[in-house]
Design an enzyme around this catalytic site. Structure first.
Site, PDB file in Angstrom:
ATOM      1  N   CYS A  89      47.202  48.889  52.579  1.00 54.59           N
ATOM      2  CA  CYS A  89      46.131  48.033  52.074  1.00 54.59           C
ATOM      3  C   CYS A  89      44.777  48.724  52.231  1.00 54.59           C
ATOM      4  CB  CYS A  89      46.193  46.675  52.772  1.00 54.59           C
ATOM      5  SG  CYS A  89      45.280  45.384  51.912  1.00 54.59           S
ATOM      6  N   HIS A 206      52.117  44.903  52.367  1.00 59.01           N
ATOM      7  CA  HIS A 206      52.107  45.013  53.834  1.00 59.01           C
ATOM      8  C   HIS A 206      53.513  45.040  54.413  1.00 59.01           C
ATOM      9  CE1 HIS A 206      47.789  44.305  54.652  1.00 59.01           C
ATOM     10  NE2 HIS A 206      47.817  43.612  53.524  1.00 59.01           N
ATOM     11  N   GLU A 208      54.340  45.838  57.329  1.00 62.55           N
ATOM     12  CA  GLU A 208      54.309  45.366  58.727  1.00 62.55           C
ATOM     13  C   GLU A 208      54.378  43.839  58.812  1.00 62.55           C
ATOM     14  OE1 GLU A 208      51.735  46.212  57.030  1.00 62.55           O
ATOM     15  OE2 GLU A 208      50.018  44.954  57.551  1.00 62.55           O
TER      16      GLU A 208
END
Lengths: 241, 600
Positions: A89, A206, A208
């Protein structure tokens, strides 16, 4: 196998730093430490993560100021020496601003921030950031950004495609590359790319945030697993040498 | 209106998204009463470890008083008083009264503040809100039963030539007042410097109960702290109240005057597309809902669920208030706001824990408005006592009027619930073909105050819908037990739009939209059966083999239960009255607001 050491860079406006830390440490069981933006030492990290957020507020172009921070000088040096660097990002935006990745991330075509789950198709699984995936595999991972519209000029785009630097593209649930599945207007539905050498990687979604089924998806694990495998292979290779 | 909505959404989005706190739940109501005076209420929920609570107090003579964060400028002077007048033609000139926020600085302030608290460097801390330094100094002193002596020359200022009056009343954002432990001030400064923020000593704590303010060598104020604060020495008003006359008009409504529409499927479609009922996806997709990797249930369901790392627990959050109900019956409407918020967190598997609120009303000097206010508070209090959910804080916003009218009395409730085991998180959408669908709670012959009445017939009338607290409490107990015993596949609250809308939503919110074949056995008017908004009802579904246990729990806990039918097919069919194609309905429901705001 010994754990690898990850460094998560923290700019004052980073807000996905703890998420990246949590993913690497508690889900992947690796060693991880935060690297403050004012530092100029990577603390012996084997791989660097530039997390999402708003680095220095991003009132100019996203990442435009972050590239000048002391830590980024070291990250550039590390990348140029072949170190693995992954930007998610805002991290992707910073890598483009720093010239470690080609192209730029413009405002979303809708001109609005967008946060939702998207589908990604693994395009090139021979990279250090996708080797644990199978080609054509569809991942479900959220995006959350206002400026994720990947752009570059035509010749650079052709080169990017010819060299198979596109790692992920936005797609439909069944893997089709449709305009509707593109959340931000990126050229060629591009969601993630590597540099020519294959050691620097950026993606807008994302991974994560997709590490546990409780939160909706654990498809992000494959991305981190890939990096860990790449680091292990490199270690083995250097031992053999 | 579209301009305002776009602006508000992007404002909330920009600040929250930068700040790195997920925006997980909320609600929007559209009504002409809010056109001149749109209400924006925000609720923040945090988690604090026992023993790490910082409080807004000033204690210990000689402890340094520090101002931290941004510089103090002229922005926001009289911000609170601007908010305390009715909007009029002249209000334009008060534009500078509006504070300008900077989420990046707030993020720095947040990080630095948490660091000084973690390192145990402070005695107390308070953010600077309404009336800036004035409010923080007096409130912290009063709470600590102490005083403060501060020198305004030391306050870092963003503008030159500010008077003491301006400095004291500035509402510049991203500032806090800190009382540090003596000897810790250098470490506090160091931490703030790390985040590139000011931390400046402007005075010290005293024991004389007075707030002393110095400016350019002179004492410019010297006043008892206690006298300023609410719940302290500040005057308590007992205002005149008067039941508003409009209630005679709305109360005279008779359902018989309203014809029952022939095409009930069309009415259901109309309601699903109504902005008050339709999915708010266009809004919440502009908010970062998953940052911090704790969001187990995103917006779009009954309540958001946020897990707590390092535990097996999660919290559920929901805000709620149907202003139309409160307008029609302030006491019952406010009770319903609390009850519905609680029902929402129950539907995701959480025990209601506590509420906060934002009370939005008109000009309290008008006896009718004050009557609405006092009635609503009485209702809220009654509901909170019955549901055992303490009111832990809140906010009041008066003067929400323009020259033509006040907003609906709108006591927005923010409800917090606790899920002890993340394995017990429930969702609103149907799960499997063949599952049985049940209604818990009783239908009533009641269309009063409904979205149906307002949207389809253009009438805001009648009383607030039927509500009985004992039914509500039994319903909560039954549903929580069903969820914890693993009996349910879905649970969804019946609210705006009534039973048919709730059933349609459970079809639409399935992983892939799915239909249902249902029968509802009621003998009263069809529109009341499908679209009436009688409270204390929840639609649940279960595997067929769980039916016996489910009915058993309902009977034991004395909750009315009705088997409606089965999940399956591509249409929602109810009796011979409604046959709704769910794919088309999903499109209508999900994209209605987007079509209004972003026509292509």
């Amino acid at each position: 196998m010994a754990a690898h050491r990850f460094g998560v860079v923290v700019f004052p406006g980073s807000n996905c730093d703890h998420d990246a830390y949590h993913a690497v440490k508690h889900v992947m069981g690796q060693d991880v430490r935060f690297l403050w933006h004012k530092e100029s030492d990577l603390g012996g990290a084997d791989a660097i993560i530039l997390p999402g957020g708003f680095s220095y507020g991003d009132y100019l172009r996203c990442g435009a100021i972050a590239r000048f921070s002391p830590i980024m000088k070291e990250v550039v040096r590390f990348a140029n020496a072949g170190g693995h660097v992954m930007g998610v990002c805002n991290g992707f935006q910073i890598l483009c601003e720093a010239g470690l990745l080609p192209g730029a991330l413009l405002r979303n075509a809708s001109l609005r921030f967008v946060c939702r789950e998207v589908h990604l198709r693994a395009e090139n699984t021979d990279t250090a950031f996708s080797n644990a995936l199978t080609a054509g595999q569809v991942l479900t991972i959220p995006v959350a950004h206002g400026e994720g519209n990947y752009y570059t000029d035509r010749s650079a785009l052709e080169e990017l495609e010819a060299r198979r630097q596109v790692v992920f593209r936005y797609c439909s649930a069944d893997g089709a590359l449709t305009p509707e599945s593109n959340p931000n207007g990126s050229l060629n539905n591009i969601a993630g790319i590597v540099n020519r050498a294959g050691n620097v990687f950026g993606m807008m979604p994302h991974p994560e945030r997709s590490m546990e089924t409780l939160l909706g998806s654990d498809d992000g694990i494959g991305v981190f697993q890939s990096v860990i495998q790449a680091l292990s292979r490199r270690e083995t290779a250097s031992v053999e040498v | 209106m579209q301009y305002l909505l776009r602006g508000v959404v992007s404002g909330i989005g920009h600040y929250g998204n930068c700040f790195g706190v997920p925006t997980v739940a909320g609600e929007i109501y559209f009504d002409p009463c809010y056109h001149g005076n749109p209400l924006v209420n925000a609720m923040a929920v945090g988690i604090v470890n026992h023993g790490m609570v910082a409080s807004a107090t000033a204690k210990g003579v000689g402890n340094p008083v520090m101002i931290v964060g941004s510089s103090t400028g002229r922005d926001g002077i009289h911000g609170a008083t601007f908010a305390s007048v009715e909007i009029s033609e002249e209000s334009e000139s008060k534009r500078p009264s509006v504070q300008v926020g900077d989420p990046f600085t707030e993020k720095l302030l947040l990080e630095a503040t948490l660091e000084i608290i973690r390192e145990d460097l402070i005695v107390g801390i308070q953010d600077m809100g309404a009336a800036g330094i004035t409010c923080s100094c007096t409130e912290m002193s009063a709470k600590g039963e102490s005083g403060m002596d501060v020198d305004l020359d030391k306050v870092p200022k963003g503008e030159e030539g500010m008077s003491a009056y301006e400095i004291m009343l500035s509402e510049s954002q991203e500032r806090m007042l800190v009382v540090a432990k003596k000897g810790c001030e250098d470490r506090v400064r160091e931490i703030f410097a790390k985040w590139d923020l000011h931390a400046v000593i402007i005075g010290a704590v005293t024991d004389d109960g007075m707030v002393t303010v110095r400016h350019r060598g002179a004492i410019v104020a010297h006043a008892p702290a206690f006298g300023f604060v609410l719940g302290g020495g500040a005057p308590v008003y007992h205002r005149e109240t008067k039941r508003p006359e409009y209630l005679d008009v709305t109360g005279a409504f008779h359902a018989e005057s309203v014809p029952v529409p022939h095409d009930l499927t069309a009415v259901l479609g109309q309601l699903l597309a109504s902005p008050n009922i339709a999915s708010k996806r266009w809004v919440y997709e502009q908010y970062d809902t998953s940052v911090r990797t704790n969001t187990a249930q995103h917006p779009g369901g009954d309540a958001a669920v946020v897990r707590i790392k390092g535990t097996n627990k999660a919290i559920a959050v929901k805000t709620d208030c149907n202003g139309r109900y409160v307008y029609l019956n302030p006491r019952r409407g406010a009770m319903i706001a609390v009850a519905e918020a609680a029902r929402n967190v129950v539907c995701v598997g959480a025990e209601p824990l506590a509420i906060t609120n934002c009370l939005n009303f008109g000009n309290p000097y008008k006896p009718e408005i004050y009557w609405q206010f006092s009635e609503a508070i009485a209702g809220m209090g009654e509901a909170c006592r019955a549901l055992d959910t303490p009111v832990t804080g809140g906010n009041v916003s008066f003067y929400n009027e323009d020259p033509s009218h006040a907003v609906y009395p709108t006591p927005v409730i923010g409800m917090l619930g606790l899920i002890e085991d993340v394995g017990h998180i429930m969702t609103a959408g149907f799960r499997n073909e063949g599952d049985l669908v049940f209604l818990l709670g009783a239908n009533r012959n009641d269309i009063a105050g409904s979205e149906y009445l307002a949207t389809v017939h253009g009438i805001v009338g009648g009383d607030a819908p039927h509500f009985a607290m004992d039914e509500e409490k039994r319903l909560h107990a039954a549903v929580l037990r069903m969820i914890r015993e693993g009996l349910l596949q879905s649970a969804h609250d019946v609210s705006d739009g009534g039973l048919a809308v709730a059933l349609a939503e459970s079809c639409i919110l399935a992983e892939a939209p799915v239909g249902a074949e249902l029968r509802v056995y009621e003998t009263f008017r069809r529109d009341a059966v499908y679209f009436g908004e009688a409270q204390s009802r929840i639609v649940v579904s279960c595997r067929p083999e769980r039916k016996r246990d489910l009915v058993q729990v309902a009977m034991e806990l004395e909750v009315e239960i009705q088997e409606l039918g089965r999940v399956g097919g591509t249409a929602l069919r109810i009796n011979d009255d409604i046959a709704l194609d769910v794919t088309a309905a999903a499109d209508l429901y999900t994209r209605s607001i987007e079509r209004i705001l972003s026509p292509r």
